[in-house]
Design a protein around this motif. Sequence first.
Motif, mmCIF file in Angstrom:
data_model
loop_
_atom_site.group_PDB
_atom_site.id
_atom_site.type_symbol
_atom_site.label_atom_id
_atom_site.label_comp_id
_atom_site.label_asym_id
_atom_site.label_seq_id
_atom_site.Cartn_x
_atom_site.Cartn_y
_atom_site.Cartn_z
ATOM 1 N N LEU A 228 5.438 -2.896 -2.333
ATOM 2 C CA LEU A 228 4.506 -1.771 -2.235
ATOM 3 C C LEU A 228 4.653 -1.106 -0.877
ATOM 4 N N SER A 229 4.352 0.198 -0.822
ATOM 5 C CA SER A 229 4.288 0.863 0.480
ATOM 6 C C SER A 229 3.406 2.095 0.382
ATOM 7 N N PHE A 230 2.531 2.272 1.389
ATOM 8 C CA PHE A 230 1.727 3.488 1.493
ATOM 9 C C PHE A 230 2.460 4.512 2.344
ATOM 10 N N SER A 231 2.331 5.793 1.981
ATOM 11 C CA SER A 231 2.906 6.858 2.808
ATOM 12 C C SER A 231 2.126 6.944 4.119
ATOM 13 N N HIS A 232 2.705 7.673 5.086
ATOM 14 C CA HIS A 232 2.136 7.734 6.444
ATOM 15 C C HIS A 232 0.716 8.275 6.470
ATOM 16 N N ASP A 233 0.382 9.152 5.511
ATOM 17 C CA ASP A 233 -0.969 9.734 5.469
ATOM 18 C C ASP A 233 -1.914 8.908 4.590
ATOM 19 N N GLY A 234 -1.396 7.831 4.007
ATOM 20 C CA GLY A 234 -2.214 6.977 3.157
ATOM 21 C C GLY A 234 -2.496 7.553 1.784
ATOM 22 N N LYS A 235 -1.884 8.697 1.452
ATOM 23 C CA LYS A 235 -2.241 9.377 0.202
ATOM 24 C C LYS A 235 -1.328 9.067 -0.976
ATOM 25 N N MET A 236 -0.178 8.426 -0.695
ATOM 26 C CA MET A 236 0.727 8.040 -1.788
ATOM 27 C C MET A 236 1.017 6.559 -1.699
ATOM 28 N N LEU A 237 1.226 5.962 -2.873
ATOM 29 C CA LEU A 237 1.568 4.546 -2.931
ATOM 30 C C LEU A 237 2.804 4.385 -3.811
ATOM 31 N N ALA A 238 3.844 3.817 -3.207
ATOM 32 C CA ALA A 238 5.059 3.523 -3.970
ATOM 33 C C ALA A 238 5.013 2.068 -4.396
#
Length: 329
Positions: A250-260
């Motif tokens: 899992l990984s969150f984008s830098h702005d916390g708005k997307m989750l891969a």
Amino acid sequence: GLPEVPNMASQYYLEMHESFRSNSKSREFPAHSAKVHSVAWSCDGRRLASGSFDKTASVFVLEKDRLVKENNYRGHGDSVDQLCWHPSSPDLFVTASGDKTIRIWDVRTTKCIATVNTKGENINICWSPDGQTIAVGNKDDVVTFIDAKTHRSRAEEQFKFEVNEISWNNDNDMFFLTNGNGCINVLSYPELKPIQSINAHPSNCICIKFDPTGKYFATGSADALVSLWDVEELVCVRCFSRLDWPVRTLSFSHDGKMLASASEDHFIDIAEVETGEKLWEVQCESPTFTVAWHPKRPLLAYACDDKDGKYDSNREAGTVKLFGLPNDS
């Protein structure tokens, strides 16, 4: 086929969807002679490190839209299963290996500045947000807390359950473990007293990640679900269920708005955190081991299994991939 845009799509969703339409290219970069287990970005986003079955770590410098290999780090006697960077110093990273050591490396000198012997074969590693402590978990479910300056062990905890992934919260005052019984165990830090055990999933709870804003954490499970949790309340906010296989990474984008999130499915799911909607999917030709969003821009590093499982003849063995590059690059 591109993902359908939901009727009530947020402004953010529309902007990112449009951005990925024109930046949907994935490029691969040779990194290792065998499969890559772990990728991670330095805190400033200038470098990407990868750890491999070939017992080495590689470090790349990100130049515009490509990764340029800077160095290969040798010394471990077994597979490098996980690695992470110092949370605020962009020059230091640490690797965990099955050779019963962890090693701290400095990209300025390209040398190993410390080798710390541990009790067992290491599979999990994380660096505390304050930079002072490295936690490492081994196959025998022992987690060792190592002073990042003196390289001495501060504490050692033997758990009675299968420990999968470990992480501090962003405030550095709680320590989280995901376990084989589908629970998330929350400990106080540095006391390491149990605060709560959350029944998160009906099966093995595999990975855990905190978002950069400190509002949420996400866990991925063997039941193929990703669940999103409120850090303050320790309650589940929503679930993402587009994968069919156990969630490995899992990984969150830098702005916390997307989750891969990724698994043995042949795509990486990119979700909008606030709605759970599928924003994009990145097509892969094989299972994905590891994903990591860049700390400043919508660029995703990832690594997949070799297509045919052979480590020698296959050009794709041990490559690192980047998604989110301009289509014309």
